[in-house]
Design a protein around this motif. Structure first.
Motif, PDB file in Angstrom:
ATOM      1  N   THR A  31      -2.135   1.608  -5.248  1.00  0.00           N
ATOM      2  CA  THR A  31      -0.822   2.090  -5.697  1.00  0.00           C
ATOM      3  C   THR A  31      -0.946   3.411  -6.435  1.00  0.00           C
ATOM      4  OG1 THR A  31       0.052  -0.167  -5.864  1.00  0.00           O
ATOM      5  CG2 THR A  31       1.202   1.548  -7.107  1.00  0.00           C
ATOM      6  N   GLN A  32      -1.906   3.484  -7.349  1.00  0.00           N
ATOM      7  CA  GLN A  32      -2.106   4.711  -8.119  1.00  0.00           C
ATOM      8  C   GLN A  32      -2.628   5.845  -7.244  1.00  0.00           C
ATOM      9  OE1 GLN A  32      -2.998   2.509 -12.444  1.00  0.00           O
ATOM     10  NE2 GLN A  32      -4.628   3.657 -11.422  1.00  0.00           N
ATOM     11  N   ALA A  33      -3.491   5.508  -6.291  1.00  0.00           N
ATOM     12  CA  ALA A  33      -4.034   6.533  -5.399  1.00  0.00           C
ATOM     13  C   ALA A  33      -2.929   7.135  -4.533  1.00  0.00           C
ATOM     14  CB  ALA A  33      -5.122   5.940  -4.523  1.00  0.00           C
ATOM     15  N   LYS A  34      -2.024   6.313  -4.050  1.00  0.00           N
ATOM     16  CA  LYS A  34      -0.944   6.803  -3.194  1.00  0.00           C
ATOM     17  C   LYS A  34      -0.098   7.829  -3.939  1.00  0.00           C
ATOM     18  CE  LYS A  34       2.276   5.157   0.272  1.00  0.00           C
ATOM     19  NZ  LYS A  34       2.742   3.965   1.021  1.00  0.00           N
ATOM     20  N   GLU A  35       0.137   7.589  -5.209  1.00  0.00           N
ATOM     21  CA  GLU A  35       0.901   8.535  -6.029  1.00  0.00           C
ATOM     22  C   GLU A  35       0.079   9.795  -6.313  1.00  0.00           C
ATOM     23  OE1 GLU A  35       2.899   8.761 -10.507  1.00  0.00           O
ATOM     24  OE2 GLU A  35       2.478   6.817  -9.594  1.00  0.00           O
TER      25      GLU A  35
ATOM     26  N   TYR B 145      -1.293  13.729   0.835  1.00  0.00           N
ATOM     27  CA  TYR B 145      -2.464  14.242   1.559  1.00  0.00           C
ATOM     28  C   TYR B 145      -3.214  13.094   2.222  1.00  0.00           C
ATOM     29  CZ  TYR B 145      -2.020  18.990  -0.255  1.00  0.00           C
ATOM     30  OH  TYR B 145      -1.570  20.258  -0.524  1.00  0.00           O
ATOM     31  N   CYS B 146      -3.203  11.946   1.569  1.00  0.00           N
ATOM     32  CA  CYS B 146      -3.641  10.688   2.163  1.00  0.00           C
ATOM     33  C   CYS B 146      -2.530   9.692   1.878  1.00  0.00           C
ATOM     34  CB  CYS B 146      -4.956  10.215   1.542  1.00  0.00           C
ATOM     35  SG  CYS B 146      -5.451   8.542   2.055  1.00  0.00           S
ATOM     36  N   ARG B 147      -2.036   9.008   2.925  1.00  0.00           N
ATOM     37  CA  ARG B 147      -0.930   8.059   2.744  1.00  0.00           C
ATOM     38  C   ARG B 147      -1.395   6.716   2.211  1.00  0.00           C
ATOM     39  NH1 ARG B 147      -0.787  12.479   6.274  1.00  0.00           N
ATOM     40  NH2 ARG B 147       1.281  12.779   7.191  1.00  0.00           N
ATOM     41  N   VAL B 148      -2.714   6.525   2.110  1.00  0.00           N
ATOM     42  CA  VAL B 148      -3.276   5.237   1.692  1.00  0.00           C
ATOM     43  C   VAL B 148      -2.697   4.146   2.587  1.00  0.00           C
ATOM     44  CG1 VAL B 148      -3.890   3.777  -0.290  1.00  0.00           C
ATOM     45  CG2 VAL B 148      -3.369   6.181  -0.650  1.00  0.00           C
ATOM     46  N   CYS B 149      -2.854   4.339   3.879  1.00  0.00           N
ATOM     47  CA  CYS B 149      -2.301   3.426   4.872  1.00  0.00           C
ATOM     48  C   CYS B 149      -2.936   2.035   4.755  1.00  0.00           C
ATOM     49  CB  CYS B 149      -2.539   3.958   6.281  1.00  0.00           C
ATOM     50  SG  CYS B 149      -1.765   5.559   6.597  1.00  0.00           S
ATOM     51  N   PRO B 150      -2.188   0.984   5.135  1.00  0.00           N
ATOM     52  CA  PRO B 150      -2.762  -0.362   5.120  1.00  0.00           C
ATOM     53  C   PRO B 150      -4.040  -0.450   5.954  1.00  0.00           C
ATOM     54  CG  PRO B 150      -0.389  -0.480   5.415  1.00  0.00           C
ATOM     55  CD  PRO B 150      -0.760   0.975   5.502  1.00  0.00           C
ATOM     56  N   ILE B 151      -4.055   0.267   7.077  1.00  0.00           N
ATOM     57  CA  ILE B 151      -5.256   0.389   7.900  1.00  0.00           C
ATOM     58  C   ILE B 151      -5.569   1.873   8.042  1.00  0.00           C
ATOM     59  CG2 ILE B 151      -6.316  -0.034  10.152  1.00  0.00           C
ATOM     60  CD1 ILE B 151      -4.419  -2.406  10.468  1.00  0.00           C
ATOM     61  N   CYS B 152      -6.709   2.293   7.525  1.00  0.00           N
ATOM     62  CA  CYS B 152      -7.095   3.710   7.564  1.00  0.00           C
ATOM     63  C   CYS B 152      -7.744   4.007   8.913  1.00  0.00           C
ATOM     64  CB  CYS B 152      -8.068   4.011   6.422  1.00  0.00           C
ATOM     65  SG  CYS B 152      -8.704   5.698   6.422  1.00  0.00           S
ATOM     66  N   ASP B 153      -6.900   4.397   9.886  1.00  0.00           N
ATOM     67  CA  ASP B 153      -7.404   4.598  11.244  1.00  0.00           C
ATOM     68  C   ASP B 153      -7.113   5.980  11.813  1.00  0.00           C
ATOM     69  OD1 ASP B 153      -4.696   4.475  11.695  1.00  0.00           O
ATOM     70  OD2 ASP B 153      -4.755   2.603  12.844  1.00  0.00           O
ATOM     71  N   GLY B 154      -6.585   6.893  11.001  1.00  0.00           N
ATOM     72  CA  GLY B 154      -6.405   8.261  11.438  1.00  0.00           C
ATOM     73  C   GLY B 154      -5.131   8.557  12.202  1.00  0.00           C
ATOM     74  N   ARG B 155      -4.279   7.575  12.395  1.00  0.00           N
ATOM     75  CA  ARG B 155      -3.059   7.827  13.170  1.00  0.00           C
ATOM     76  C   ARG B 155      -2.058   8.679  12.399  1.00  0.00           C
ATOM     77  NH1 ARG B 155      -1.023   2.107  15.323  1.00  0.00           N
ATOM     78  NH2 ARG B 155      -1.827   1.464  13.285  1.00  0.00           N
ATOM     79  N   ALA B 156      -1.838   8.344  11.140  1.00  0.00           N
ATOM     80  CA  ALA B 156      -0.815   9.042  10.357  1.00  0.00           C
ATOM     81  C   ALA B 156      -1.215  10.471  10.011  1.00  0.00           C
ATOM     82  CB  ALA B 156      -0.519   8.262   9.077  1.00  0.00           C
TER      83      ALA B 156
ATOM     84  N   THR C  74     -10.927  18.998  -3.168  1.00  0.00           N
ATOM     85  CA  THR C  74      -9.768  18.307  -3.742  1.00  0.00           C
ATOM     86  C   THR C  74      -8.490  19.144  -3.688  1.00  0.00           C
ATOM     87  OG1 THR C  74     -10.338  18.972  -6.012  1.00  0.00           O
ATOM     88  CG2 THR C  74     -11.202  16.871  -5.240  1.00  0.00           C
ATOM     89  N   PRO C  75      -8.540  20.478  -3.855  1.00  0.00           N
ATOM     90  CA  PRO C  75      -7.275  21.235  -3.831  1.00  0.00           C
ATOM     91  C   PRO C  75      -6.567  21.214  -2.477  1.00  0.00           C
ATOM     92  CG  PRO C  75      -9.029  22.528  -4.859  1.00  0.00           C
ATOM     93  CD  PRO C  75      -9.674  21.347  -4.199  1.00  0.00           C
ATOM     94  N   TYR C  76      -7.330  21.394  -1.373  1.00  0.00           N
ATOM     95  CA  TYR C  76      -6.677  21.516  -0.077  1.00  0.00           C
ATOM     96  C   TYR C  76      -6.822  20.286   0.812  1.00  0.00           C
ATOM     97  CZ  TYR C  76     -11.454  23.269   0.811  1.00  0.00           C
ATOM     98  OH  TYR C  76     -12.825  23.425   0.844  1.00  0.00           O
ATOM     99  N   ASN C  77      -7.694  19.355   0.447  1.00  0.00           N
ATOM    100  CA  ASN C  77      -7.836  18.125   1.231  1.00  0.00           C
ATOM    101  C   ASN C  77      -7.181  16.913   0.578  1.00  0.00           C
ATOM    102  OD1 ASN C  77      -9.359  19.196   3.393  1.00  0.00           O
ATOM    103  ND2 ASN C  77     -11.263  19.000   2.242  1.00  0.00           N
ATOM    104  N   MET C  78      -7.073  16.943  -0.754  1.00  0.00           N
ATOM    105  CA  MET C  78      -6.647  15.742  -1.477  1.00  0.00           C
ATOM    106  C   MET C  78      -5.498  15.989  -2.454  1.00  0.00           C
ATOM    107  SD  MET C  78     -10.541  14.517  -2.330  1.00  0.00           S
ATOM    108  CE  MET C  78     -11.856  14.948  -1.181  1.00  0.00           C
ATOM    109  N   GLY C  79      -4.938  17.179  -2.449  1.00  0.00           N
ATOM    110  CA  GLY C  79      -3.754  17.428  -3.269  1.00  0.00           C
ATOM    111  C   GLY C  79      -3.989  18.050  -4.620  1.00  0.00           C
TER     112      GLY C  79
ATOM    113  N   VAL D   2      -9.795   7.057  -2.156  1.00  0.00           N
ATOM    114  CA  VAL D   2      -8.756   6.182  -2.703  1.00  0.00           C
ATOM    115  C   VAL D   2      -9.228   5.572  -4.021  1.00  0.00           C
ATOM    116  CG1 VAL D   2      -7.440   4.056  -2.300  1.00  0.00           C
ATOM    117  CG2 VAL D   2      -7.769   5.689  -0.433  1.00  0.00           C
ATOM    118  N   GLY D   3     -10.478   5.139  -4.065  1.00  0.00           N
ATOM    119  CA  GLY D   3     -11.010   4.564  -5.295  1.00  0.00           C
ATOM    120  C   GLY D   3     -10.998   5.542  -6.446  1.00  0.00           C
ATOM    121  N   ALA D   4     -11.417   6.784  -6.181  1.00  0.00           N
ATOM    122  CA  ALA D   4     -11.477   7.797  -7.237  1.00  0.00           C
ATOM    123  C   ALA D   4     -10.089   8.188  -7.726  1.00  0.00           C
ATOM    124  CB  ALA D   4     -12.235   9.025  -6.734  1.00  0.00           C
TER     125      ALA D   4
END
Length: 339
Positions: free
Chosen positions: A8-12, A17-28, A91-96, A295-297
């Motif tokens: 939840t915190q990672a998604k925010e 930049y990462c949707r924290v999808c239920p299944i991390c499979d590269g579609r989104a 982190t600036p351009y890949n992770m927000g 996501v963990g970080a």
């Protein structure tokens, strides 16, 4: 801290930049490079997942492996499991950019050390990225491995000297970064290397030297001939070249050719301890985990990284119980089948 809170915190924090999808499979996130996705159509990213999913486990319960031992060793360093944090930057351009490069890599290396394993660090267009990784490794008493982009030889050797000074356990080059879009955008010269150039780099240090980004048998053999200590079978998380096979697809043939000559590590699509078991059964001796630890970080700092690594190790242990493997060395082709 629990996984739901971390996600939840990672998604925010990751700001889309990462949707924290239920299944991390590269579609989104297909085509989102820079970003967290796979290059182009995203097929290379997806192939990592598909390749792992193509293998099933042979369940066995008539045996004495009641309390399996997940411990492993890499270059003389004892690990709680063969699962390590993959090198990641940007982190600036890949992770927000919600957290800084130094904060992020510090979380990866610290969380990995707390979980009893190693965090790898990366390199990028901003020199501060590599420096941040070295600082994090030094802060954690050398419990990390820095990986350098395939820059000019003199630049790489200078980076190796800095890794030695930081007390790193090993050092290497992610040769699969030869065509990295983000490096090109920042005007940083990177490119392929000849076998002779790899030999020069190996000879330049007493540290174990790792070549990351090997996807064919012939290049695995060339790496062994050049004297590297280890290779990482990897398509760079599907972020370099569209339509490459998944790492698990090419791993068996590479292991058949060079296992025993070099240490074989692998990354790509690892989401659970069961994935780790499959890759070990296919010939790997260690496994790197990337996107899940982002996501963990972002969701829980070093504690979030440790939480996810501990979770995967527990899943690996459970899978070992149900496939009859008492130690990591017992995991081989008998525990899997294709289909």
């Amino acid at each position: 801290m629990d996984l739901k809170t971390v996600r939840t915190q990672a998604k925010e924090s990751l700001k889309g930049y990462c949707r924290v999808c239920p299944i991390c499979d590269g579609r989104a996130c297909a085509g989102e490079v820079p970003g967290m996705g796979g290059t182009g159509t995203g097929v290379s990213f997806k192939n990592n997942l598909h390749a792992l999913a193509s293998y099933s486990l042979n369940m066995r319960t008539l045996h004495g492996a009641k309390d399996p031992d997940t411990k492993a060793e890499l270059f003389g360093t004892k690990l709680s499991s063969p699962i390590m944090g993959a090198p990641m930057t940007g982190t600036p351009y890949n992770m927000g950019g919600t957290i800084s490069e130094r904060e992020f890599i510090g979380m990866i290396v610290s969380g990995s050390r707390q979980a009893g394993t190693l965090g790898w660090t990366g390199d990028g267009a901003d020199p501060a990225m590599y420096t941040s990784g070295l600082e994090a490794i030094a802060e954690e008493q050398g419990k990390g491995i820095p990986i350098i982009k395939p820059r000019e030889q003199k630049v790489i050797i200078d980076c190796i000297r800095r890794a030695e000074a930081a007390g790193a356990k090993a050092v290497g080059v992610d040769i699969d970064g030869a065509g990295l879009v983000t490096m090109a955008l920042k005007g940083q010269p990177v490119g392929p290397k000849t076998k002779e150039e790899i030999k020069e780099l190996v000879a330049s240090t007493k540290l174990p030297f790792i070549l990351k980004g090997i996807m064919t048998v012939d290049e695995a053999e060339m790496a062994a001939q050049a004297g590297v200590s280890a290779i990482v079978v990897s398509n760079h998380g599907g972020r370099i070249l569209d339509f490459t096979p998944g790492a698990a697809s090419v791993l068996p043939s590479i292991a058949a050719a060079v296992k025993g000559k070099v240490t074989i590590l692998v990354d790509g699509g690892v989401r659970t301890g069961v994935d780790v078991l499959k890759l070990l059964a296919l010939g790997a001796e260690g496994v790197l985990v990337g996107r899940p630890l982002v996501v963990g970080a972002f969701g829980g700092g070093a504690e979030g990284v440790k939480l996810l690594l501990d979770k995967m190790t527990a899943e690996l242990k459970q899978a070992m119980i149900l496939t009859g493997c008492q130690t990591i060395k017992d995991i081989d082709s008998k525990v899997i089948q294709q289909g």
